[in-house]
Design a protein around this motif. Structure first.
Motif, mmCIF file in Angstrom:
data_model
loop_
_atom_site.group_PDB
_atom_site.id
_atom_site.type_symbol
_atom_site.label_atom_id
_atom_site.label_comp_id
_atom_site.label_asym_id
_atom_site.label_seq_id
_atom_site.Cartn_x
_atom_site.Cartn_y
_atom_site.Cartn_z
ATOM 1 N N GLU A 103 44.898 14.155 105.590
ATOM 2 C CA GLU A 103 46.101 14.227 106.417
ATOM 3 C C GLU A 103 46.142 13.140 107.482
ATOM 4 O O GLU A 103 45.142 12.824 108.111
ATOM 5 N N PRO B 114 46.550 16.233 95.676
ATOM 6 C CA PRO B 114 47.968 16.621 95.652
ATOM 7 C C PRO B 114 48.720 16.275 96.947
ATOM 8 O O PRO B 114 49.891 15.911 96.910
ATOM 9 N N LYS B 115 48.051 16.375 98.089
ATOM 10 C CA LYS B 115 48.677 15.976 99.354
ATOM 11 C C LYS B 115 49.014 14.488 99.327
ATOM 12 O O LYS B 115 50.086 14.071 99.763
ATOM 13 N N ALA C 32 49.395 12.593 96.648
ATOM 14 C CA ALA C 32 50.412 12.323 95.631
ATOM 15 C C ALA C 32 51.812 12.625 96.157
ATOM 16 O O ALA C 32 52.787 12.027 95.712
ATOM 17 N N ALA C 33 51.906 13.552 97.110
ATOM 18 C CA ALA C 33 53.203 13.937 97.681
ATOM 19 C C ALA C 33 53.454 13.285 99.043
ATOM 20 O O ALA C 33 54.370 13.677 99.761
ATOM 21 N N ALA C 34 52.656 12.277 99.390
ATOM 22 C CA ALA C 34 52.792 11.620 100.696
ATOM 23 C C ALA C 34 54.216 11.113 100.908
ATOM 24 O O ALA C 34 54.890 10.686 99.976
ATOM 25 N N VAL C 35 54.645 11.153 102.145
ATOM 26 C CA VAL C 35 55.961 10.651 102.527
ATOM 27 C C VAL C 35 55.782 9.216 103.016
ATOM 28 O O VAL C 35 54.980 8.949 103.909
ATOM 29 N N VAL D 195 51.001 12.247 105.496
ATOM 30 C CA VAL D 195 50.312 13.065 104.504
ATOM 31 C C VAL D 195 50.047 14.412 105.153
ATOM 32 O O VAL D 195 49.371 14.490 106.182
ATOM 33 N N ASP E 71 52.293 20.228 103.759
ATOM 34 C CA ASP E 71 53.702 20.598 103.588
ATOM 35 C C ASP E 71 54.551 19.328 103.497
ATOM 36 O O ASP E 71 55.176 18.906 104.465
ATOM 37 N N ALA E 72 54.562 18.731 102.315
ATOM 38 C CA ALA E 72 55.271 17.464 102.113
ATOM 39 C C ALA E 72 56.771 17.602 102.330
ATOM 40 O O ALA E 72 57.414 16.669 102.815
ATOM 41 N N SER E 73 57.342 18.754 101.991
ATOM 42 C CA SER E 73 58.786 18.913 102.173
ATOM 43 C C SER E 73 59.149 18.943 103.654
ATOM 44 O O SER E 73 60.155 18.368 104.061
ATOM 45 N N ALA F 275 58.858 15.360 104.885
ATOM 46 C CA ALA F 275 60.015 14.565 104.466
ATOM 47 C C ALA F 275 61.235 14.893 105.317
ATOM 48 O O ALA F 275 62.005 13.995 105.691
#
Length: 155
Positions: free
Chosen positions: A81, A121-122, A124-127, A139, A142-144, A147
């Motif tokens: 993170e 997974p965190k 891969a979903a990085a903003v 990172v 809670d990627a959503s 974002a």
């Protein structure tokens, strides 16, 4: 009378140009304030440590010459993170910052794949968002939410 009408038309054209030019401009973003907003609004599983511009550039592989400002907050390494906000000197420099962050992210995914695969997974979903001279990277588990907050900052 004709001269007065011409002057009025020229004045009105100038005002119209100013108004239309302001419509597409991005409001100034204070990187320190934006980073604080991210830290206060996005859930992180550990307390992040703030880095100054020099340490932020070194950590993410960003050329300090491309920046007006750059700040970040990073985890201990036990998690992937982090959050970073960059204000580049111009749009072209912002592109180079974004490219450096993409390379950093690829390297980080490779490193965490062996070290802490549950963190991948965190990553891969990085903003990673760029708008004008601003680039924001986040990172979080809670990627959503990350974002959403980044979207609000960049408008």
């Amino acid at each position: 009378m004709k001269m007065g009408m011409r002057m009025c038309a020229v004045w009105m054209a100038g005002v119209l140009c100013l108004l239309l030019g302001a419509c597409g401009s991005l409001p100034a973003i204070d990187p320190a304030e934006a980073l604080g907003t991210i830290q206060a609004s996005v859930p992180f599983s550990e307390e992040l440590t703030e880095l100054d511009q020099g340490a932020t550039c070194k950590n993410y592989g960003v050329d300090e010459a491309d920046l007006q400002a750059g700040l970040s907050a990073i985890g201990s390494g036990a998690t992937a993170e982090s959050a970073a906000v960059f204000q580049a000197v111009d749009g072209e420099a912002a592109g180079r910052v974004e490219t450096a962050l993409e390379a950093f992210l690829e390297d980080w995914i490779a490193g965490y794949s062996d070290y802490q695969p549950e963190e991948v997974p965190k990553l891969a979903a990085a903003v990673l968002e760029r708008k004008g001279p601003y680039v924001i990277f986040c990172v979080s588990a809670d990627a959503s939410k990350a974002a959403e907050v980044v979207g609000q900052i960049l408008g």
